[in-house]
Design a protein around this motif. Structure first.
Motif, PDB file in Angstrom:
ATOM      1  N   GLN A  81      17.125  -2.360  -4.263  1.00 40.41           N
ATOM      2  CA  GLN A  81      16.444  -1.182  -4.788  1.00 40.41           C
ATOM      3  C   GLN A  81      14.991  -1.216  -4.328  1.00 40.41           C
ATOM      4  O   GLN A  81      14.135  -1.808  -4.976  1.00 40.41           O
ATOM      5  CB  GLN A  81      16.524  -1.143  -6.313  1.00 40.41           C
ATOM      6  CG  GLN A  81      17.949  -0.963  -6.852  1.00 40.41           C
ATOM      7  CD  GLN A  81      17.983  -0.947  -8.370  1.00 40.41           C
ATOM      8  OE1 GLN A  81      17.001  -1.244  -9.024  1.00 40.41           O
ATOM      9  NE2 GLN A  81      19.127  -0.577  -8.911  1.00 40.41           N
ATOM     10  N   SER A  82      14.736  -0.584  -3.204  1.00 37.74           N
ATOM     11  CA  SER A  82      13.389  -0.552  -2.663  1.00 37.74           C
ATOM     12  C   SER A  82      12.755   0.811  -2.933  1.00 37.74           C
ATOM     13  O   SER A  82      13.312   1.840  -2.521  1.00 37.74           O
ATOM     14  CB  SER A  82      13.411  -0.834  -1.152  1.00 37.74           C
ATOM     15  OG  SER A  82      12.111  -0.709  -0.610  1.00 37.74           O
ATOM     16  N   PRO A  83      11.619   0.854  -3.625  1.00 33.33           N
ATOM     17  CA  PRO A  83      10.970   2.143  -3.884  1.00 33.33           C
ATOM     18  C   PRO A  83      10.293   2.733  -2.655  1.00 33.33           C
ATOM     19  O   PRO A  83       9.899   3.891  -2.666  1.00 33.33           O
ATOM     20  CB  PRO A  83       9.937   1.795  -4.964  1.00 33.33           C
ATOM     21  CG  PRO A  83       9.611   0.359  -4.711  1.00 33.33           C
ATOM     22  CD  PRO A  83      10.882  -0.269  -4.214  1.00 33.33           C
ATOM     23  N   VAL A  84      10.173   1.945  -1.591  1.00 31.48           N
ATOM     24  CA  VAL A  84       9.502   2.394  -0.375  1.00 31.48           C
ATOM     25  C   VAL A  84      10.557   2.670   0.692  1.00 31.48           C
ATOM     26  O   VAL A  84      11.385   1.807   0.993  1.00 31.48           O
ATOM     27  CB  VAL A  84       8.498   1.342   0.133  1.00 31.48           C
ATOM     28  CG1 VAL A  84       7.850   1.803   1.428  1.00 31.48           C
ATOM     29  CG2 VAL A  84       7.433   1.083  -0.914  1.00 31.48           C
ATOM     30  N   ILE A 132       9.605  -7.608  -1.803  1.00 34.51           N
ATOM     31  CA  ILE A 132       9.250  -8.300  -0.562  1.00 34.51           C
ATOM     32  C   ILE A 132      10.039  -9.598  -0.429  1.00 34.51           C
ATOM     33  O   ILE A 132      10.467  -9.968   0.666  1.00 34.51           O
ATOM     34  CB  ILE A 132       7.736  -8.547  -0.507  1.00 34.51           C
ATOM     35  CG1 ILE A 132       7.001  -7.201  -0.377  1.00 34.51           C
ATOM     36  CG2 ILE A 132       7.363  -9.449   0.653  1.00 34.51           C
ATOM     37  CD1 ILE A 132       5.509  -7.314  -0.429  1.00 34.51           C
ATOM     38  N   ARG A 133      10.251 -10.287  -1.532  1.00 36.96           N
ATOM     39  CA  ARG A 133      11.057 -11.517  -1.462  1.00 36.96           C
ATOM     40  C   ARG A 133      12.498 -11.198  -1.085  1.00 36.96           C
ATOM     41  O   ARG A 133      13.159 -11.999  -0.419  1.00 36.96           O
ATOM     42  CB  ARG A 133      11.005 -12.261  -2.797  1.00 36.96           C
ATOM     43  CG  ARG A 133       9.648 -12.870  -3.101  1.00 36.96           C
ATOM     44  CD  ARG A 133       9.695 -13.821  -4.283  1.00 36.96           C
ATOM     45  NE  ARG A 133       8.361 -14.297  -4.613  1.00 36.96           N
ATOM     46  CZ  ARG A 133       7.738 -15.297  -4.004  1.00 36.96           C
ATOM     47  NH1 ARG A 133       8.366 -15.929  -3.017  1.00 36.96           N
ATOM     48  NH2 ARG A 133       6.531 -15.666  -4.362  1.00 36.96           N
ATOM     49  N   GLN A 134      13.016 -10.058  -1.506  1.00 35.92           N
ATOM     50  CA  GLN A 134      14.361  -9.656  -1.090  1.00 35.92           C
ATOM     51  C   GLN A 134      14.394  -9.317   0.399  1.00 35.92           C
ATOM     52  O   GLN A 134      15.357  -9.646   1.090  1.00 35.92           O
ATOM     53  CB  GLN A 134      14.812  -8.447  -1.908  1.00 35.92           C
ATOM     54  CG  GLN A 134      15.072  -8.737  -3.369  1.00 35.92           C
ATOM     55  CD  GLN A 134      15.497  -7.506  -4.149  1.00 35.92           C
ATOM     56  OE1 GLN A 134      15.547  -6.405  -3.612  1.00 35.92           O
ATOM     57  NE2 GLN A 134      15.780  -7.685  -5.426  1.00 35.92           N
ATOM     58  N   LEU A 135      13.344  -8.682   0.884  1.00 32.85           N
ATOM     59  CA  LEU A 135      13.282  -8.327   2.305  1.00 32.85           C
ATOM     60  C   LEU A 135      13.091  -9.553   3.186  1.00 32.85           C
ATOM     61  O   LEU A 135      13.637  -9.623   4.293  1.00 32.85           O
ATOM     62  CB  LEU A 135      12.146  -7.334   2.542  1.00 32.85           C
ATOM     63  CG  LEU A 135      12.301  -5.948   1.923  1.00 32.85           C
ATOM     64  CD1 LEU A 135      10.993  -5.173   2.022  1.00 32.85           C
ATOM     65  CD2 LEU A 135      13.403  -5.169   2.611  1.00 32.85           C
ATOM     66  N   PHE A 136      12.320 -10.540   2.680  1.00 32.52           N
ATOM     67  CA  PHE A 136      11.964 -11.710   3.486  1.00 32.52           C
ATOM     68  C   PHE A 136      12.961 -12.848   3.285  1.00 32.52           C
ATOM     69  O   PHE A 136      12.584 -13.976   2.990  1.00 32.52           O
ATOM     70  CB  PHE A 136      10.559 -12.180   3.136  1.00 32.52           C
ATOM     71  CG  PHE A 136       9.469 -11.282   3.663  1.00 32.52           C
ATOM     72  CD1 PHE A 136       9.764 -10.168   4.399  1.00 32.52           C
ATOM     73  CD2 PHE A 136       8.140 -11.561   3.407  1.00 32.52           C
ATOM     74  CE1 PHE A 136       8.771  -9.326   4.868  1.00 32.52           C
ATOM     75  CE2 PHE A 136       7.137 -10.731   3.872  1.00 32.52           C
ATOM     76  CZ  PHE A 136       7.452  -9.617   4.610  1.00 32.52           C
ATOM     77  N   HIS A 137      14.228 -12.563   3.450  1.00 28.59           N
ATOM     78  CA  HIS A 137      15.261 -13.596   3.469  1.00 28.59           C
ATOM     79  C   HIS A 137      15.551 -13.930   4.924  1.00 28.59           C
ATOM     80  O   HIS A 137      15.871 -13.039   5.716  1.00 28.59           O
ATOM     81  CB  HIS A 137      16.535 -13.129   2.772  1.00 28.59           C
ATOM     82  CG  HIS A 137      16.558 -13.403   1.304  1.00 28.59           C
ATOM     83  ND1 HIS A 137      16.718 -14.665   0.790  1.00 28.59           N
ATOM     84  CD2 HIS A 137      16.426 -12.579   0.242  1.00 28.59           C
ATOM     85  CE1 HIS A 137      16.697 -14.619  -0.532  1.00 28.59           C
ATOM     86  NE2 HIS A 137      16.512 -13.362  -0.894  1.00 28.59           N
ATOM     87  N   ILE A 189       0.832  -1.202   0.000  1.00 29.41           N
ATOM     88  CA  ILE A 189       0.000   0.000   0.000  1.00 29.41           C
ATOM     89  C   ILE A 189       0.868   1.254   0.000  1.00 29.41           C
ATOM     90  O   ILE A 189       0.566   2.241  -0.685  1.00 29.41           O
ATOM     91  CB  ILE A 189      -0.948  -0.016   1.222  1.00 29.41           C
ATOM     92  CG1 ILE A 189      -1.926  -1.198   1.124  1.00 29.41           C
ATOM     93  CG2 ILE A 189      -1.727   1.283   1.323  1.00 29.41           C
ATOM     94  CD1 ILE A 189      -2.769  -1.410   2.360  1.00 29.41           C
ATOM     95  N   ALA A 190       1.971   1.227   0.752  1.00 28.64           N
ATOM     96  CA  ALA A 190       2.890   2.370   0.779  1.00 28.64           C
ATOM     97  C   ALA A 190       3.518   2.605  -0.588  1.00 28.64           C
ATOM     98  O   ALA A 190       3.700   3.756  -1.014  1.00 28.64           O
ATOM     99  CB  ALA A 190       3.976   2.149   1.830  1.00 28.64           C
ATOM    100  N   LYS A 191       3.831   1.550  -1.294  1.00 30.40           N
ATOM    101  CA  LYS A 191       4.381   1.691  -2.641  1.00 30.40           C
ATOM    102  C   LYS A 191       3.341   2.254  -3.586  1.00 30.40           C
ATOM    103  O   LYS A 191       3.640   3.122  -4.422  1.00 30.40           O
ATOM    104  CB  LYS A 191       4.882   0.332  -3.153  1.00 30.40           C
ATOM    105  CG  LYS A 191       5.460   0.386  -4.558  1.00 30.40           C
ATOM    106  CD  LYS A 191       5.911  -0.984  -5.036  1.00 30.40           C
ATOM    107  CE  LYS A 191       6.450  -0.888  -6.463  1.00 30.40           C
ATOM    108  NZ  LYS A 191       6.903  -2.221  -6.970  1.00 30.40           N
ATOM    109  N   HIS A 192       2.111   1.783  -3.462  1.00 32.73           N
ATOM    110  CA  HIS A 192       1.033   2.255  -4.331  1.00 32.73           C
ATOM    111  C   HIS A 192       0.728   3.732  -4.108  1.00 32.73           C
ATOM    112  O   HIS A 192       0.455   4.479  -5.062  1.00 32.73           O
ATOM    113  CB  HIS A 192      -0.223   1.407  -4.096  1.00 32.73           C
ATOM    114  CG  HIS A 192      -1.399   1.836  -4.905  1.00 32.73           C
ATOM    115  ND1 HIS A 192      -1.507   1.584  -6.260  1.00 32.73           N
ATOM    116  CD2 HIS A 192      -2.536   2.501  -4.561  1.00 32.73           C
ATOM    117  CE1 HIS A 192      -2.644   2.076  -6.722  1.00 32.73           C
ATOM    118  NE2 HIS A 192      -3.283   2.639  -5.713  1.00 32.73           N
TER     119      HIS A 192
END
Length: 351
Positions: free
Chosen positions: A118-121, A176-181, A94-97
């Protein structure tokens, strides 16, 4: 006196709203510390001023960036950590949107690395910014609420709910997959458990070149506490096992459960791995090739992280008629469209 009132108004806005930067009348930002220093010179009692500054500086934690976020989304953790994964992922989407900053507690998901190239949020841990916000409640836990994706006129939001729909973070799966390692130690421990399990399974036999691990999440005890979640019957697991036998070769079913006796009694094809820690169970399931899930956030995220073929329990029409209040009319908001729905009916329509 005019200068006194001028800085008094600026200090009032800085302290009560907890801004890191206070805008000057010419448009140039004035750092909060410098503004406080000027204010102290104008106050008659310097000892009280210094004490006041020290007391408020302890409450203030600077942001990772020098710019104060004008619009942000706050989310707070719940007691059940698998639900917190849903809350973070949906809030991130939602924050990205909405192009917002996401503010979370520093230990929101401590078992994940939370690192993205590279996280847009932008993610901040300054929870003091969440003192003033507009609370928005979702309508249903497992349904997609379109209202939460359109808050362009309300800059500060606190999303209250479970947010258990993949549609909230649709388009943000890669980040999210990069964050959820999982942490490295947890992954090594899970891989070690799986390697030992593989050797014991093929003890005295030649190990095939390609082995397909299917993680089976079986939850019985935990789901009894929640009236809105119906436990998947043994017929569902048997039909799901037949589905994977039909589509894959050299299949090994790795079971993670809280009811070992129930699995031994009804599911002979499932080999329970000796892991008691829930977090390690999720990590083991996530490194399997495919997943058979049980209702609940634990099995959902174990399957999503594995990113293979996934089956989920959908009740038959007979079960829906017997328990009309326990099941929603549609599962498309909760389960991704590429997941396979299997019921407890003897006829498996997914072959």
């Amino acid at each position: 006196m005019i200068l006194y009132k001028h800085f008094a108004n600026k200090i009032s806005r800085s302290v009560h709203t907890r801004h890191q930067l206070t805008p000057h009348r010419k448009g140039h930002p004035i750092p909060r510390d410098r503004l406080l220093h000027r204010w102290f010179k104008l106050m008659s009692n310097k000892k009280k001023a210094i004490k006041f500054h020290q007391h408020n500086s302890l409450k203030f934690r600077p942001l990772s960036s020098s710019l104060f976020p004008q619009s942000f989304i706050c989310c707070r953790p719940r007691k059940v950590w698998p639900v917190n994964i849903f809350i973070f992922a949906s809030s991130y989407g939602i924050a990205k949107h909405l192009n917002r900053t996401l503010i979370i507690n520093e230990n929101f998901l401590p078992f994940f690395k939370m690192e993205a190239k590279q996280s847009p949020v932008r993610i901040s841990h300054d929870m003091s910014l969440c003192n003033r916000y507009t609370i928005h409640l979702e309508q249903t836990a497992t349904r997609f609420d379109t209202r939460l994706m359109d808050f362009s006129l309300k800059p500060r939001l606190y999303l209250h709910g479970f947010l258990q729909s993949w549609k909230y973070f649709q388009g943000a799966e890669k980040e999210i997959r990069q964050l959820f390692h999982f942490n490295d130690n947890l992954i090594r421990s899970a891989q070690h458990k799986l390697d030992i399990f593989k050797k014991e399974f093929f003890k005295g036999k030649s190990i095939p070149n390609s082995v397909v691990f299917v993680g089976v999440d079986i939850r019985r005890k935990g789901l009894k506490k929640y009236l809105n979640e119906y436990m998947a019957p043994k017929e569902y697991f048997k039909n799901a096992i037949e589905y994977f036998y039909y589509h894959y070769n050299n299949v090994i079913f790795v079971g993670c459960t809280d009811s070992h006796e129930w699995v031994k009694k009804y599911l002979a094809d499932v080999n329970v791995i000796p892991v008691k820690q829930l977090l390690l169970q999720m990590c083991v399931l996530s490194i399997c090739n495919h997943t058979i899930t049980s209702p609940g956030a634990f099995g959902w995220w174990s399957a999503w992280l594995a990113n293979g073929t996934t089956t989920y329990y959908t009740p038959s029409q007979k079960t829906r008629r017997l328990h009309p209040n326990k099941f929603s009319a549609s599962n498309e908001d909760h389960y991704p469209l590429n997941w396979v729905a299997i019921s407890e009916d003897k006829k498996n329509e997914n072959k």
